[in-house]
Motif scaffolding. Structure first.
Motif, PDB file in Angstrom:
ATOM      1  N   ALA A  21       3.105  -5.850  15.942  1.00 40.63           N
ATOM      2  CA  ALA A  21       3.402  -6.347  14.589  1.00 40.63           C
ATOM      3  C   ALA A  21       2.146  -6.921  13.944  1.00 40.63           C
ATOM      4  O   ALA A  21       1.948  -6.811  12.729  1.00 40.63           O
ATOM      5  N   VAL A  22       1.280  -7.535  14.752  1.00 35.89           N
ATOM      6  CA  VAL A  22       0.024  -8.076  14.202  1.00 35.89           C
ATOM      7  C   VAL A  22      -0.816  -6.942  13.629  1.00 35.89           C
ATOM      8  O   VAL A  22      -1.329  -7.023  12.507  1.00 35.89           O
ATOM      9  N   TYR A  23      -0.954  -5.855  14.395  1.00 34.78           N
ATOM     10  CA  TYR A  23      -1.759  -4.727  13.901  1.00 34.78           C
ATOM     11  C   TYR A  23      -1.170  -4.170  12.595  1.00 34.78           C
ATOM     12  O   TYR A  23      -1.892  -3.864  11.655  1.00 34.78           O
ATOM     13  N   GLN A  24       0.144  -4.054  12.592  1.00 34.93           N
ATOM     14  CA  GLN A  24       0.784  -3.489  11.389  1.00 34.93           C
ATOM     15  C   GLN A  24       0.589  -4.395  10.181  1.00 34.93           C
ATOM     16  O   GLN A  24       0.236  -3.941   9.096  1.00 34.93           O
ATOM     17  N   ARG A  25       0.802  -5.681  10.397  1.00 36.93           N
ATOM     18  CA  ARG A  25       0.673  -6.618   9.260  1.00 36.93           C
ATOM     19  C   ARG A  25      -0.779  -6.706   8.786  1.00 36.93           C
ATOM     20  O   ARG A  25      -1.042  -6.811   7.589  1.00 36.93           O
ATOM     21  N   LEU A  26      -1.703  -6.662   9.751  1.00 34.57           N
ATOM     22  CA  LEU A  26      -3.114  -6.729   9.389  1.00 34.57           C
ATOM     23  C   LEU A  26      -3.500  -5.496   8.578  1.00 34.57           C
ATOM     24  O   LEU A  26      -4.191  -5.583   7.554  1.00 34.57           O
ATOM     25  N   SER A  27      -3.018  -4.359   9.029  1.00 39.77           N
ATOM     26  CA  SER A  27      -3.314  -3.110   8.329  1.00 39.77           C
ATOM     27  C   SER A  27      -2.754  -3.157   6.911  1.00 39.77           C
ATOM     28  O   SER A  27      -3.421  -2.780   5.946  1.00 39.77           O
ATOM     29  N   ARG A  28      -1.521  -3.653   6.785  1.00 42.98           N
ATOM     30  CA  ARG A  28      -0.911  -3.736   5.443  1.00 42.98           C
ATOM     31  C   ARG A  28      -1.660  -4.727   4.565  1.00 42.98           C
ATOM     32  O   ARG A  28      -1.830  -4.500   3.369  1.00 42.98           O
ATOM     33  N   ALA A  29      -2.106  -5.819   5.164  1.00 39.97           N
ATOM     34  CA  ALA A  29      -2.859  -6.809   4.382  1.00 39.97           C
ATOM     35  C   ALA A  29      -4.161  -6.189   3.867  1.00 39.97           C
ATOM     36  O   ALA A  29      -4.536  -6.381   2.704  1.00 39.97           O
ATOM     37  N   HIS A  30      -4.848  -5.442   4.722  1.00 38.17           N
ATOM     38  CA  HIS A  30      -6.082  -4.770   4.285  1.00 38.17           C
ATOM     39  C   HIS A  30      -5.784  -3.824   3.121  1.00 38.17           C
ATOM     40  O   HIS A  30      -6.502  -3.788   2.130  1.00 38.17           O
ATOM     41  N   ARG A  31      -4.734  -3.064   3.279  1.00 38.46           N
ATOM     42  CA  ARG A  31      -4.405  -2.069   2.248  1.00 38.46           C
ATOM     43  C   ARG A  31      -4.042  -2.756   0.932  1.00 38.46           C
ATOM     44  O   ARG A  31      -4.517  -2.381  -0.137  1.00 38.46           O
ATOM     45  N   SER A  32      -3.235  -3.795   1.056  1.00 37.16           N
ATOM     46  CA  SER A  32      -2.803  -4.508  -0.141  1.00 37.16           C
ATOM     47  C   SER A  32      -4.015  -5.149  -0.845  1.00 37.16           C
ATOM     48  O   SER A  32      -4.147  -5.101  -2.069  1.00 37.16           O
ATOM     49  N   LEU A  33      -4.920  -5.730  -0.061  1.00 38.09           N
ATOM     50  CA  LEU A  33      -6.114  -6.354  -0.648  1.00 38.09           C
ATOM     51  C   LEU A  33      -7.003  -5.304  -1.307  1.00 38.09           C
ATOM     52  O   LEU A  33      -7.561  -5.521  -2.389  1.00 38.09           O
ATOM     53  N   ARG A  34      -7.119  -4.173  -0.651  1.00 43.84           N
ATOM     54  CA  ARG A  34      -7.971  -3.098  -1.180  1.00 43.84           C
ATOM     55  C   ARG A  34      -7.454  -2.624  -2.541  1.00 43.84           C
ATOM     56  O   ARG A  34      -8.207  -2.493  -3.495  1.00 43.84           O
ATOM     57  N   LEU A  35      -6.142  -2.401  -2.597  1.00 44.87           N
ATOM     58  CA  LEU A  35      -5.550  -1.949  -3.865  1.00 44.87           C
ATOM     59  C   LEU A  35      -5.732  -3.006  -4.945  1.00 44.87           C
ATOM     60  O   LEU A  35      -6.063  -2.696  -6.097  1.00 44.87           O
ATOM     61  N   CYS A  36      -5.532  -4.253  -4.563  1.00 46.46           N
ATOM     62  CA  CYS A  36      -5.662  -5.360  -5.514  1.00 46.46           C
ATOM     63  C   CYS A  36      -7.098  -5.451  -6.039  1.00 46.46           C
ATOM     64  O   CYS A  36      -7.321  -5.566  -7.245  1.00 46.46           O
ATOM     65  N   VAL A  37      -8.071  -5.365  -5.117  1.00 45.55           N
ATOM     66  CA  VAL A  37      -9.481  -5.476  -5.522  1.00 45.55           C
ATOM     67  C   VAL A  37      -9.851  -4.309  -6.443  1.00 45.55           C
ATOM     68  O   VAL A  37     -10.487  -4.508  -7.495  1.00 45.55           O
ATOM     69  N   GLU A  38      -9.420  -3.110  -6.065  1.00 51.61           N
ATOM     70  CA  GLU A  38      -9.762  -1.954  -6.908  1.00 51.61           C
ATOM     71  C   GLU A  38      -9.165  -2.103  -8.300  1.00 51.61           C
ATOM     72  O   GLU A  38      -9.798  -1.781  -9.302  1.00 51.61           O
ATOM     73  N   GLY A  39      -7.923  -2.619  -8.354  1.00 44.70           N
ATOM     74  CA  GLY A  39      -7.283  -2.844  -9.650  1.00 44.70           C
ATOM     75  C   GLY A  39      -8.069  -3.840 -10.483  1.00 44.70           C
ATOM     76  O   GLY A  39      -8.318  -3.625 -11.676  1.00 44.70           O
ATOM     77  N   LYS A  40      -8.485  -4.919  -9.871  1.00 42.48           N
ATOM     78  CA  LYS A  40      -9.223  -5.955 -10.617  1.00 42.48           C
ATOM     79  C   LYS A  40     -10.574  -5.424 -11.081  1.00 42.48           C
ATOM     80  O   LYS A  40     -10.991  -5.688 -12.210  1.00 42.48           O
ATOM     81  N   LEU A  41     -11.252  -4.681 -10.216  1.00 47.65           N
ATOM     82  CA  LEU A  41     -12.577  -4.166 -10.590  1.00 47.65           C
ATOM     83  C   LEU A  41     -12.440  -3.141 -11.716  1.00 47.65           C
ATOM     84  O   LEU A  41     -13.274  -3.082 -12.622  1.00 47.65           O
ATOM     85  N   ALA A  42     -11.363  -2.353 -11.676  1.00 51.18           N
ATOM     86  CA  ALA A  42     -11.138  -1.378 -12.743  1.00 51.18           C
ATOM     87  C   ALA A  42     -10.926  -2.097 -14.069  1.00 51.18           C
ATOM     88  O   ALA A  42     -11.458  -1.701 -15.107  1.00 51.18           O
ATOM     89  N   ASN A  43     -10.167  -3.180 -14.030  1.00 48.47           N
ATOM     90  CA  ASN A  43      -9.929  -3.965 -15.247  1.00 48.47           C
ATOM     91  C   ASN A  43     -11.220  -4.537 -15.790  1.00 48.47           C
ATOM     92  O   ASN A  43     -11.455  -4.561 -16.993  1.00 48.47           O
TER      93      ASN A  43
END
Lengths: 175, 436
Positions: A147-169
């Motif tokens: 579960a740690v690996y899964q949650r960590l992976s999801r956190a990375h993905r969520s952060l990546r999408l968020c950062v890309e969205g902010k940088l695009a803005n």
């Protein structure tokens, strides 16, 4: 022409995230990586080596930092992750030609991290700031290792999408 | 699970050393052959160091907050200026120092003081006695001089640090977001802030390094030995010559000897006992006292040692004291139980009242105050003769009743006997806690 100390410092600070990430791959300890980055920077500025270009400096810095990382592992009696020299060199080469991770990127990441649920922040803090292995993280927060690996992976993905969205803005907002 | 997530989990496991050999070889081949796989690994590594940076900045910002400062309300992270804060630290002074530093920081505030103590400022100043309310900076050193003194500090993140008597503690510059102190000798209790905002705390001792986040623990240190007891949470202890820490969990302890060759292991804290007898043999952990030649009736004699007790706006008092650490002597917590008595055997060569006392802590908890009683010279018998005093716990007065009004149910810390001003030739031969 020899690079001045100012240019050396500026170049290495611009490459800080990439260089620290390369070191982290060897030592897998963010504080250790930070220390080695600082040592490498000091060495570049105070050492006897001179650099004709920024590319030469970066090439030297990646090699030196990697060696220091291996020394750090020996000193701390930790095992290497086992990446072959060939792969490390490929990664270093790609890092040297990469666009630097900019200040706004770190800024965006900080904002995105704030928006993460507390549990995800805790997970990230334990893993990357406090330097616990995933099994220790699992024990601390009371969930299974998988579960740690899964949650960590999801956190990375969520952060990546968020950062890309902010940088695009940010890019859209530019005049 | 999509392929991207599957690849990322594989990389996370690989970086964590969790893949089998064949699985690891698959990852390595993939990295050698696929630029996309390498890009994923580079992205993961960059995110790891950037996330650690963000946490470091957050910790640094919390440290910069003025007193009182302890909230964990989410505040928007700084713009690039916050990162620049780190980078400015990296730039240091000119080309020189590539460390996050900004001169000496206030790292603690003295909230309570009792007994003789002083602070040696890093720049050579001396405050003696240590005044409550004073703010301490990195480099400052606190000395609790007498066996009945103690000092409580509030740290910048709201955690509390209590320094026991006859201890020497130097506050160090925070490093990588961690508060640090060097416990040269003595005992301290650490209690994390209750608001969950505690940052990591590191205690360096001559033999070990203790690291803790939100654990409640106590550390006893001498030149060669360190004992760590964790009462809630989890802490790590590392021998000075080792690199791998030992994790000590709630209810466990780790004892570490500087010269020890065997690896330290965490062990469950031993069950407490109600009876304790100290014959002052070789295993006794003496805090204050000097050994005297054996006499006609006594095999072992521990004589009182002089020490100054500075007072505000008055000449200092001279104490003559003998003090022993119960825990370090016996290695097992001694519980002060209802109806128990404290027995001292000793002698005085001049007529003087003697003050007997002990420090306590909650069982598996924090410092809980000192208790003392004065015994007049007349009750000690003829001057020069050996005496035995049996003192019921109920006769001991709390020095700080707000911590605990009664010693019953508490753990015995240090135990001492002293005379004030007059050197009465006090010597102690045996100390005992008698169960009812």
């Amino acid at each position: 022409m020899k690079l001045s100390e100012d240019i050396i410092l500026q170049t290495l600070l611009e490459a800080r995230t990439r260089l620290s990430a390369a070191i982290w791959l060897v030592v897998r300890d963010t504080h250790g990586a930070e220390d080695i980055f600082q040592e490498t920077t000091l060495k570049a500025m105070r050492g006897s080596a001179t650099f004709e270009s920024e590319a030469a400096l970066l090439s030297w810095a990646f090699i030196t930092a990697r060696r220091q990382g291996i020394d750090w592992l020996r000193k701390h009696q930790r095992e290497s992750v086992g990446l072959g020299e060939g792969v490390l060199e490929l990664l270093d080469r790609e890092w040297q030609t990469d666009a630097p991770a900019s200040g706004p990127r770190l800024d965006a990441l900080a904002e995105c991290l704030e928006q993460q649920p507390d549990a995800a922040r805790e997970l990230i803090r334990l893993r990357y700031h406090d330097g616990f292995g995933c099994d220790a993280v699992a024990a601390r927060i009371g969930i299974g290792l998988e579960a740690v690996y899964q949650r960590l992976s999801r956190a990375h993905r969520s952060l990546r999408l968020c950062v890309e969205g902010k940088l695009a803005n940010v890019r859209e907002d530019l005049p | 699970m999509n392929p991207e997530e599957a690849q990322q989990i594989r990389l996370l496991k690989w970086l964590d050393g969790r893949l089998s050999n064949p699985e690891g070889k698959v990852v390595e081949r993939e990295l050698r052959e696929s630029p996309e796989a390498r890009a994923a690994l580079r992205r993961l590594a960059e995110e790891a160091v950037m996330l650690a940076d963000v946490e470091r900045i957050a910790v640094a910002r919390r440290v910069e907050d003025p007193w009182p400062h302890v909230t964990r309300q989410p505040t928007p992270y700084g713009r690039w200026a916050a990162a620049a804060f780190l980078l400015l630290g990296l730039l240091g002074a000119g080309v020189g120092i590539l460390r996050l530093r900004e001169g000496r920081r206030e790292v603690a505030r003295v909230v309570r003081v009792t007994g003789a103590s002083g602070v040696f400022g890093a720049r050579g100043s001396l405050e003696q006695p240590l005044p409550a309310g004073i703010r301490l900076r990195s480099g400052d050193m606190i000395e609790t001089r007498s066996c009945d003194s103690w000092v409580e500090l509030e740290l910048r993140d709201g955690s509390r640090l209590t320094v026991a008597g006859h201890s020497l503690l130097r506050l160090l510059e925070p490093l990588a977001g961690s508060g640090r102190a060097s416990l040269v000798r003595g005992t301290l209790w650490y209690r994390p802030a209750s608001n969950q905002a505690s940052s990591t705390w590191v205690v360096e001792t001559p033999a070990a390094r203790v690291e803790s986040g939100r654990a409640q623990f106590d550390v006893q240190a001498s030149a060669n030995q360190t004992l760590l007891r964790v009462n809630s949470g989890e802490a790590r202890i590392t021998h000075r010559l080792a690199s791998l820490p030992v994790v000590v969990s709630n209810g466990f302890q780790a004892s570490l000897d500087l010269a020890g060759r065997t690896p330290t292991r965490a062990e469950p804290q031993p069950a407490h006992v109600g009876h304790w007898r100290c014959d002052l043999d070789a295993g006794t952990s003496v805090i204050l006292g000097r050994w005297l030649p054996s006499g006609a009736g006594e095999r072992v004699r521990l004589g009182a040692q002089p020490l100054l007790w500075p007072l505000p706006d008055a000449p200092p008092l001279m104490l003559h004291a003998v003090s022993v650490s119960a825990l370090q002597t016996v290695g097992i917590p001694v519980e002060l139980r209802t109806g128990a008595r404290v027995r001292f055997q000793g002698r005085t060569s001049r007529s003087s009242s003697v003050r007997f006392g002990f420090s306590t802590q909650r069982m598996q908890g924090v410092f809980s105050g000192k208790f003392e009683v004065d015994v007049p010279s007349g009750d000690l018998g003829r001057v020069g003769d050996a005496w035995t005093v049996d003192l019921p716990l109920a006769e001991f007065h709390p020095l700080h009743p707000e911590l605990s009004e009664s010693p019953v149910g508490l753990e015995l810390g240090d135990i001492y006997a002293l005379t004030v001003n007059l050197d009465a030739g006090l010597e102690v031969h045996c100390i005992e806690i008698l169960e009812p």
